[in-house]
Design a protein around this motif. Structure first.
Motif, PDB file in Angstrom:
ATOM      1  N   LEU A  97      -0.845  -4.269  -2.555  1.00 28.99           N
ATOM      2  CA  LEU A  97      -0.597  -3.242  -3.566  1.00 28.99           C
ATOM      3  C   LEU A  97      -1.760  -2.257  -3.661  1.00 28.99           C
ATOM      4  CD1 LEU A  97       1.122  -5.437  -6.271  1.00 28.99           C
ATOM      5  CD2 LEU A  97       2.148  -3.503  -5.065  1.00 28.99           C
ATOM      6  N   PHE A  98      -2.985  -2.741  -3.487  1.00 30.37           N
ATOM      7  CA  PHE A  98      -4.132  -1.844  -3.516  1.00 30.37           C
ATOM      8  C   PHE A  98      -4.100  -0.899  -2.313  1.00 30.37           C
ATOM      9  CE2 PHE A  98      -8.595  -0.800  -2.514  1.00 30.37           C
ATOM     10  CZ  PHE A  98      -9.013  -0.284  -3.732  1.00 30.37           C
ATOM     11  N   HIS A  99      -3.828  -1.444  -1.144  1.00 31.15           N
ATOM     12  CA  HIS A  99      -3.863  -0.635   0.074  1.00 31.15           C
ATOM     13  C   HIS A  99      -2.761   0.422   0.089  1.00 31.15           C
ATOM     14  CE1 HIS A  99      -4.598   0.335   4.290  1.00 31.15           C
ATOM     15  NE2 HIS A  99      -3.294   0.254   4.488  1.00 31.15           N
ATOM     16  N   HIS A 100      -1.542   0.022  -0.214  1.00 32.71           N
ATOM     17  CA  HIS A 100      -0.407   0.925  -0.059  1.00 32.71           C
ATOM     18  C   HIS A 100      -0.102   1.758  -1.293  1.00 32.71           C
ATOM     19  CE1 HIS A 100       0.681  -0.649   3.859  1.00 32.71           C
ATOM     20  NE2 HIS A 100       0.647  -1.871   3.393  1.00 32.71           N
ATOM     21  N   GLU A 101      -0.442   1.267  -2.483  1.00 35.30           N
ATOM     22  CA  GLU A 101      -0.027   1.924  -3.715  1.00 35.30           C
ATOM     23  C   GLU A 101      -1.186   2.316  -4.627  1.00 35.30           C
ATOM     24  OE1 GLU A 101       3.492   2.281  -4.938  1.00 35.30           O
ATOM     25  OE2 GLU A 101       3.730   2.185  -2.760  1.00 35.30           O
ATOM     26  N   ARG A 102      -2.376   1.842  -4.323  1.00 33.66           N
ATOM     27  CA  ARG A 102      -3.534   2.018  -5.210  1.00 33.66           C
ATOM     28  C   ARG A 102      -3.192   1.542  -6.623  1.00 33.66           C
ATOM     29  NH1 ARG A 102      -6.448   1.569  -1.395  1.00 33.66           N
ATOM     30  NH2 ARG A 102      -8.169   2.972  -0.876  1.00 33.66           N
ATOM     31  N   ARG A 103      -2.618   0.314  -6.646  1.00 38.39           N
ATOM     32  CA  ARG A 103      -2.316  -0.356  -7.896  1.00 38.39           C
ATOM     33  C   ARG A 103      -2.828  -1.788  -7.824  1.00 38.39           C
ATOM     34  NH1 ARG A 103       3.932   1.631  -9.299  1.00 38.39           N
ATOM     35  NH2 ARG A 103       3.358   3.785  -9.779  1.00 38.39           N
ATOM     36  N   VAL A 104      -3.204  -2.329  -8.969  1.00 37.09           N
ATOM     37  CA  VAL A 104      -3.687  -3.708  -9.042  1.00 37.09           C
ATOM     38  C   VAL A 104      -2.929  -4.426 -10.146  1.00 37.09           C
ATOM     39  CG1 VAL A 104      -5.676  -5.217  -9.438  1.00 37.09           C
ATOM     40  CG2 VAL A 104      -5.991  -3.027  -8.248  1.00 37.09           C
ATOM     41  N   PRO A 105      -2.120  -5.434  -9.815  1.00 33.44           N
ATOM     42  CA  PRO A 105      -1.416  -6.196 -10.844  1.00 33.44           C
ATOM     43  C   PRO A 105      -2.377  -7.118 -11.581  1.00 33.44           C
ATOM     44  CG  PRO A 105      -1.044  -7.191  -8.711  1.00 33.44           C
ATOM     45  CD  PRO A 105      -1.847  -5.937  -8.462  1.00 33.44           C
ATOM     46  N   ARG A 106      -1.896  -7.775 -12.618  1.00 36.82           N
ATOM     47  CA  ARG A 106      -2.769  -8.653 -13.409  1.00 36.82           C
ATOM     48  C   ARG A 106      -3.266  -9.860 -12.613  1.00 36.82           C
ATOM     49  NH1 ARG A 106      -2.080 -11.045 -18.960  1.00 36.82           N
ATOM     50  NH2 ARG A 106      -0.151 -11.950 -18.140  1.00 36.82           N
ATOM     51  N   LEU A 107      -2.469 -10.353 -11.680  1.00 37.71           N
ATOM     52  CA  LEU A 107      -2.786 -11.549 -10.895  1.00 37.71           C
ATOM     53  C   LEU A 107      -2.910 -12.788 -11.777  1.00 37.71           C
ATOM     54  CD1 LEU A 107      -5.447 -10.177  -8.348  1.00 37.71           C
ATOM     55  CD2 LEU A 107      -2.962 -10.318  -8.086  1.00 37.71           C
ATOM     56  N   HIS A 108      -2.274 -12.770 -12.929  1.00 32.04           N
ATOM     57  CA  HIS A 108      -2.327 -13.919 -13.832  1.00 32.04           C
ATOM     58  C   HIS A 108      -1.495 -15.052 -13.239  1.00 32.04           C
ATOM     59  CE1 HIS A 108      -1.645 -16.376 -17.416  1.00 32.04           C
ATOM     60  NE2 HIS A 108      -2.746 -15.814 -17.899  1.00 32.04           N
TER      61      HIS A 108
END
Length: 283
Positions: A101-112
Motif C-alpha cells: 500500500l505504501f509503494h503503490h498508493e502512498r497509504r499506510v493502514p493501521r496494521l492493528h
C-alpha cells in the motif's frame, strides 16, 4: 456484504472507490505471490492476528504443522528451523500489506492485529493470502481521499514512512512479546527477523511491479537509519556489475539479511545457506 473473492479477480467488476478498499483492489492486481482480501472469506485456513496473539499455543501448533511439512520434505525438522520460519512468516504479514500500500498508493493502514488476518497454505503452511478489514489509513495531502474521516493526513513522504515504521513496530512488538518466550532466540535474533521482513517487503513491492529502484527507494526511506529496536538501516545494495536503475525488468539489487531463518539446519551444506544470509556476508 463485502466481496470475499480474491480482489485481483474482482478488479474489473468492482467499482474502485477512493477509500482503502479501493486501494486494496488496485494493489491486489500487483501482488505477485499473495492474494489480498478486504474481508475474511468463510472458507480456508484463516488466522486472525488478534486471535493468534491472544493464544500463544497457536504458534506451537503452527510450528508442529510446519515440522510435519519439513519432515516430509527434508527428513527432519529442527526446532530452531520451525521457530525461524514462523518468526519470519508472521512478520511478513504486516510488512507485506504495509509495503504494497505504501509503494503503490502512498497509504499506510493501521496494521492493528484486530484488522489483519492471513491464510495458511494447504500444503506448505505459510501465509499465502492476507485480509485487511480496517478502513482507516494515513496518507499525503494530495491523496484524493485526504478529506475522508477515515484518513489521517501527514505532511510528507518522510512523515508517512515514519507512520509505517511505527505501526509495523507496534504490531511486531506485540508478536515478539507473545512468540519470543516460547523459543530459544535472543532479542537480536527476533528483531533481526522483523527488520528483514520490512526491508525485504518494501524492496519486493517494487521488484515485482517492474520498478525495483522505486522499491529500493522506499526501503531506504522507511529504514533510512537504524531505528531501535530494528537492528539496522536498509541493507540493500547494488549487485556487482548490475544496473541499479529503475524499470530494467531484471534484479539489480541484493541485500544482506540481518538474521538467519535456520534453513541450513534442514538442508545441510552450501545449498542450505541463503545467498543473503549473514553467515555468508559479514556486516
Amino acid at each position: 456484504m463485502k466481496n470475499t473473492a480474491p480482489l485481483a479477480e474482482t478488479i474489473t467488476a468492482t467499482p474502485v472507490g477512493i477509500g482503502l478498499a479501493g486501494s486494496l483492489r488496485r494493489v491486489a492486481a500487483r501482488a505477485a505471490h499473495t492474494e489480498l482480501y478486504d474481508a475474511v472469506p468463510p472458507s480456508g485456513d484463516w488466522v486472525r492476528c488478534a486471535q493468534a496473539l491472544a493464544d500463544p499455543e497457536f504458534f506451537d501448533r503452527w510450528r508442529s504443522r510446519l515440522g510435519d511439512w519439513l519432515q516430509a520434505e527434508y527428513g527432519h525438522a529442527p526446532a530452531r528451523s520451525t521457530a525461524g520460519y514462523v518468526l519470519s512468516w508472521y512478520a511478513h504479514v504486516p510488512a507485506s500489506i504495509a509495503a504494497l500500500l505504501f509503494h503503490h498508493e502512498r497509504r499506510v493502514p493501521r496494521l492493528h492485529p484486530g484488522e489483519l488476518s492471513f491464510r495458511l497454505g494447504a500444503a506448505r503452511p505459510h501465509p499465502d493470502a492476507i485480509a485487511l478489514t480496517g478502513s482507516t489509513f494515513a496518507c499525503l495531502p494530495d491523496d484524493p481521499a485526504a478529506g475522508l474521516p477515515e484518513a489521517t493526513v501527514v505532511p510528507s513522504e518522510r512523515a508517512l514512512a515514519a507512520v509505517l515504521r511505527g505501526r509495523y513496530l507496534a504490531h511486531v512488538r506485540r508478536f515478539i512479546g507473545v512468540f519470543g518466550p516460547g523459543v530459544r532466540f535472543g532479542r537480536r535474533t527476533l528483531w533481526a527477523a522483523a527488520t528483514d521482513a520490512l526491508d525485504t517487503a518494501l524492496w519486493q513491492a517494487g521488484l515485482t511491479s517492474g520498478d525495483e529502484g522505486a522499491g529500493v527507494a522506499d526501503a531506504t526511506l522507511v529504514l533510512a537509519d537504524r531505528f531501535a529496536p530494528f537492528t539496522s538501516a536498509s541493507t540493500l545494495r547494488p549487485l556487482p556489475g548490475g544496473s541499479a536503475g529503475t524499470g530494467s525488468g531484471e534484479q539489480a539489487w541484493t541485500r544482506r539479511r540481518e538474521g538467519c531463518c535456520f534453513h541450513y539446519l534442514v538442508e545441510p551444506g552450501p545449498a542450505g545457506v541463503c545467498d543473503t544470509c549473514p553467515r555468508r556476508h559479514a556486516p
